[in-house]
Enzyme design. Structure first.
Site, short mmCIF file in Angstrom:
data_model
loop_
_atom_site.label_atom_id
_atom_site.label_comp_id
_atom_site.label_asym_id
_atom_site.label_seq_id
_atom_site.Cartn_x
_atom_site.Cartn_y
_atom_site.Cartn_z
N CYS A 2 0.81 -1.22 0.00
CA CYS A 2 0.00 0.00 0.00
C CYS A 2 0.85 1.27 0.00
CB CYS A 2 -0.93 0.07 1.20
SG CYS A 2 -2.18 -1.19 1.23
N ARG A 27 6.81 -1.04 -3.61
CA ARG A 27 6.31 -1.56 -2.34
C ARG A 27 5.43 -2.79 -2.53
NH1 ARG A 27 6.44 2.77 1.54
NH2 ARG A 27 4.63 2.00 2.61
N ASN A 101 -3.63 3.19 4.44
CA ASN A 101 -2.69 2.07 4.57
C ASN A 101 -2.87 1.51 5.97
OD1 ASN A 101 -1.65 2.82 2.17
ND2 ASN A 101 0.37 3.42 2.94
N GLY A 102 -2.78 0.20 6.11
CA GLY A 102 -2.88 -0.39 7.44
C GLY A 102 -4.13 -1.24 7.56
N GLU A 501 19.20 -17.55 2.60
CA GLU A 501 18.93 -16.35 1.80
C GLU A 501 18.86 -16.69 0.30
OE1 GLU A 501 17.81 -13.54 2.29
OE2 GLU A 501 18.45 -12.31 0.62
N LYS A 505 15.64 -16.03 -2.02
CA LYS A 505 15.67 -15.23 -3.25
C LYS A 505 15.00 -15.99 -4.38
CE LYS A 505 16.25 -12.16 -2.16
NZ LYS A 505 16.36 -11.72 -0.86
N GLU A 508 11.15 -16.25 -3.84
CA GLU A 508 10.47 -14.95 -3.94
C GLU A 508 10.18 -14.57 -5.39
OE1 GLU A 508 11.83 -11.87 -0.47
OE2 GLU A 508 13.41 -12.54 -1.81
N HIS A 524 19.37 -35.47 8.18
CA HIS A 524 18.20 -35.69 9.04
C HIS A 524 16.90 -35.36 8.33
CE1 HIS A 524 20.98 -36.40 12.31
NE2 HIS A 524 21.64 -35.33 11.90
N LYS A 623 7.18 -4.93 -0.66
CA LYS A 623 8.51 -4.48 -0.25
C LYS A 623 8.50 -4.06 1.20
CE LYS A 623 12.74 -3.35 -1.02
NZ LYS A 623 13.64 -4.53 -1.00
C1 G6P Z 1 9.37 -8.15 2.99
C2 G6P Z 1 10.33 -7.91 1.85
C3 G6P Z 1 11.65 -8.59 2.16
C4 G6P Z 1 12.20 -8.09 3.49
C5 G6P Z 1 11.19 -8.26 4.61
C6 G6P Z 1 11.63 -7.52 5.86
O1 G6P Z 1 9.03 -9.49 3.06
O2 G6P Z 1 9.79 -8.41 0.64
O3 G6P Z 1 12.57 -8.30 1.13
O4 G6P Z 1 13.36 -8.80 3.79
O5 G6P Z 1 9.93 -7.71 4.23
O6 G6P Z 1 11.62 -6.15 5.57
P1 G6P Z 1 12.53 -5.04 6.24
O7 G6P Z 1 12.21 -3.81 5.47
O8 G6P Z 1 12.09 -4.96 7.68
O9 G6P Z 1 13.94 -5.45 6.11
#
Ligand code: G6P
Length: 628
Positions: A2, A27, A101-102, A501, A505, A508, A524, A623
């Site tokens: 948002c 975002r 937003n929220g 990570e 990636k 995602e 395991h 985001k």
């Molecule tokens: C969302 C984003 C990720 C990010 C996470 C934490 O899931 O898509 O890329 O790592 O939020 O966000 P922050 O802004 O707190 O690092």
């Protein structure tokens, strides 16, 4: 997640709103809309499911005049993505309109009460409740828009950033926030004002920005000073900050996607992140000639809070997503250099876990956006329990930056691609500096090791450049994996969080299922999945446990796993054992995540592109996750 944009001034609002929505696209969202009070005094609303471009198409050829407007990108929470559920929402009389937003948690109760009073709802959203409630309060009290907003918000439970306009009074815009960010840009001589969820849509017009605090309502009037009130109606101070956003960083700079640009930005932004924080001490001999050079970390947040940091009996790191992975690396760094036990908690779990935290604990909150709702709530809880809270944040002036006791910005510039890349390496760099600085202050770090790590850290950007040069080779390798359905990522020690990570990636942006595991833990469970169809990405570039990793590699080979290894340059042993490999320059163990994550970022990027997916705005992801 948002985004809000608003404008009131002397220019046409529509192009400013649309440009602002584009700036906020990173975002993540699934519909968009805008409301304008036109030159003829009408309230025109345009909405579309999909992208901002769809909204532009919906408004094409229609009346987009007017110098007052609000706009929104919505990420669905209550009610599916649709034109009806998209914001702005309009009150029953058709006069008041609002973007939000929220989440309004008590919206069902409020809606039922309003329905009993004859209010009719068109959407399934929690937001529509707010606009009807504001109108109800205005009629009940025969008051101004801002007073009605205050009374309505006092009844709402939850999180919000809102922008509201009343077509009967087109000289003012009312905005408010609670737990969801909102910035107000002030134009020259108050002739115009800009409103947005962050500074990026405002930056090209003005540097003078006010960030609203929780429970504040702003009354924005063309040609007048900005006034901010508490929900109780007392005037609050609007603190104007000078915010400098590098606009070139908001563009793709010739790359096809923000994500690729941000991957390639890493050498430079890590230099920026370290600038002024690693200093040379040159000791001169009596002859005046420099004869000894040593490096030092200068982190003002550490040196200014000596007392709070030195008394830490324990450190708790709270974060989400990629920032949580950086936290796992931070744990190893801090425990090694500072000898302080560290726990790493998902912020969403921490806040509801009745955590044992007190004034002798230091809580480190890591966040790229500085707006993640769960991380913000975890900080508030930690502060209530008396802990000292240190933020490691990218977005300057964000809610987390403002709510922590102190902290260090990672300074890697705006990150637009939803999948985090440069923020991760920036966070790991700052965590390295933090642990070295604190370890030095505590006397727990070996002097020689301190020097060695710093000398190597400044070389990391060059080493990343070496990996980036293999982009074409990695792209070729990626083609082999485009149709795979599952991936396993394995690593040990400092490279275990990198395996997590790498897997994150890939899922995602390519929507391929991927899991990260500590290499030895594979026995395991995950080993049962391994056959010739299962790609296994193996991080072998780790000194300390190299032999152990080789044994784990053998275990996968015996089950005919299809291995892509991340290896140290010239590791002939592993080269002969695996189907594919990517070489990375050698570095010391604790810094290896900074180089070994790069090929994994590039690999996921190329797999997603080859699958024809929207790399920068993957489905369902946001985001900035401003709802819990
Ligand atoms: C969302 C984003 C990720 C990010 C996470 C934490 O899931 O898509 O890329 O790592 O939020 O966000 P922050 O802004 O707190 O690092």
């Amino acid at each position: 997640m948002c985004g809000i944009v608003g404008y009131i001034g002397y220019r046409k609002a529509y192009p400013i709103l649309i440009k602002g929505l584009h700036r906020l696209e990173y975002r993540g969202y699934d519909s968009a809309g805008c409301a304008l009070v036109t030159d003829g005094g009408n309230l025109e609303i345009y909405k579309a499911k999909g992208k901002v471009a769809d909204l532009e198409a919906a408004a094409d050829g229609k009346d987009v005049s007017g110098e007052l407007g609000i706009a929104h990108t919505r990420w669905a929470t209550h009610g599916a993505p649709s034109t009806t559920n998209a914001h702005p929402h309009v009150s029953m009389s058709g006069d008041i309109t609002l973007v939000h937003n929220g989440i309004i948690e008590n919206y069902v109760t409020l809606r039922t009460q309003l329905e009993k009073r004859g209010y009719v709802f068109k959407s399934q959203t929690d937001t529509e409740v707010l606009v009807q409630l504001i109108e109800f309060q205005q009629k009940l009290r025969n008051c101004s828009l801002e007073v009605a907003v205050r009374y309505a918000l006092k009844l709402a439970i939850g999180a919000y950033a809102i922008a509201v306009i009343d077509k009967k009074n087109p000289t003012r815009l009312v905005a408010a926030r609670k737990a969801s960010p909102l910035a107000i840009g002030i134009g020259e001589e108050n002739k115009e004002f800009f409103l947005a969820s962050d500074a990026s849509p405002i930056a090209e017009y003005t540097k003078q920005i006010v960030y609203l605090n929780d429970d504040e309502v702003a009354v924005i009037e063309r040609g007048k000073d900005l006034h901010v009130f508490t929900l109780q109606g007392e005037e609050a101070t609007a603190e104007v900050k000078e915010v400098d956003v590098d606009l070139s960083m908001l563009d793709k700079g010739g790359y096809p996607h923000f994500m690729l640009k941000e991957i390639f930005d890493q050498p430079q932004v890590l230099r920026d992140c370290m600038r002024g924080r690693i200093v040379n001490n040159i000791y001169s001999s009596v002859t005046g000639q420099a004869h000894e050079v040593s490096l030092d970390v200068v982190l003002s947040a550490v040196s200014n809070h000596r007392r709070e940091l030195l008394r830490a009996r324990r450190i708790v790191i709270v974060s989400c997503g990629t920032s949580w992975h950086a936290g796992l690396i931070g744990k190893q760094l801090i425990e090694h250099f500072c000898r302080i036990p560290v726990e790493v908690a998902y912020a969403s779990e921490f806040r509801y876990s009745d955590p044992v935290v007190d004034k002798d604990d230091v809580v480190i909150a890591i966040s790229q956006s500085g707006e993640t709702a769960d991380t913000l709530a975890a900080i508030q809880l930690a502060k209530e329990k008396g802990a000292f809270v240190y933020g490691i944040v990218n977005a300057v002036g964000s809610s987390i930056a403002r709510n922590t006791d102190t902290g260090t910005y990672i300074h890697v510039g705006p990150e637009i691609g939803v999948a985090s890349t440069k923020a991760f390496t920036g966070q790991v760099t700052v965590l390295t500096l933090f642990s070295l600085a604190l370890g030095m202050m505590k006397g727990t770090v070996d002097q020689q090791e301190y020097q060695d790590v710093l000398a190597e850290l400044v070389k990391i950007p060059e080493k990343i450049e070496v990996v980036l040069k293999q982009n074409d080779k990695i792209k070729e390798i990626a083609q082999q994996y485009v149709n795979c359905r599952n991936f396993l990522y394995l690593g040990r020690g400092y490279n275990y969080p990198v395996a997590l990570e790498g897997a994150l990636k890939l899922k995602e942006i390519s929507y391929i299922h991927a899991e990260g595991y500590p290499a030895a833990e594979m026995k395991h469970g995950p080993i049962a999945l391994i056959d010739e169809n299962m790609p296994v990405v193996f991080l072998t570039n780790h000194h300390a446990r190299y032999q152990k990793v080789i044994s784990n590699l053998q275990e996968v080979i015996s089950r005919h796993g299809n291995i892509l290894a991340i290896i140290h340059k010239d590791d002939e042993t592993v080269k002969k054992m695996v189907q594919n490999y990517i070489e990375v320059p050698e570095t010391i163990s604790c810094l290896s995540p900074l180089v070994s994550v790069i090929p994994l970022q590039i690999l996921s990027y190329h797999v997603a592109v080859a699958r024809g997916l929207n790399v920068d705005q993957p489905r369902n992801l946001a985001k900035s996750v401003t709802v819990e």
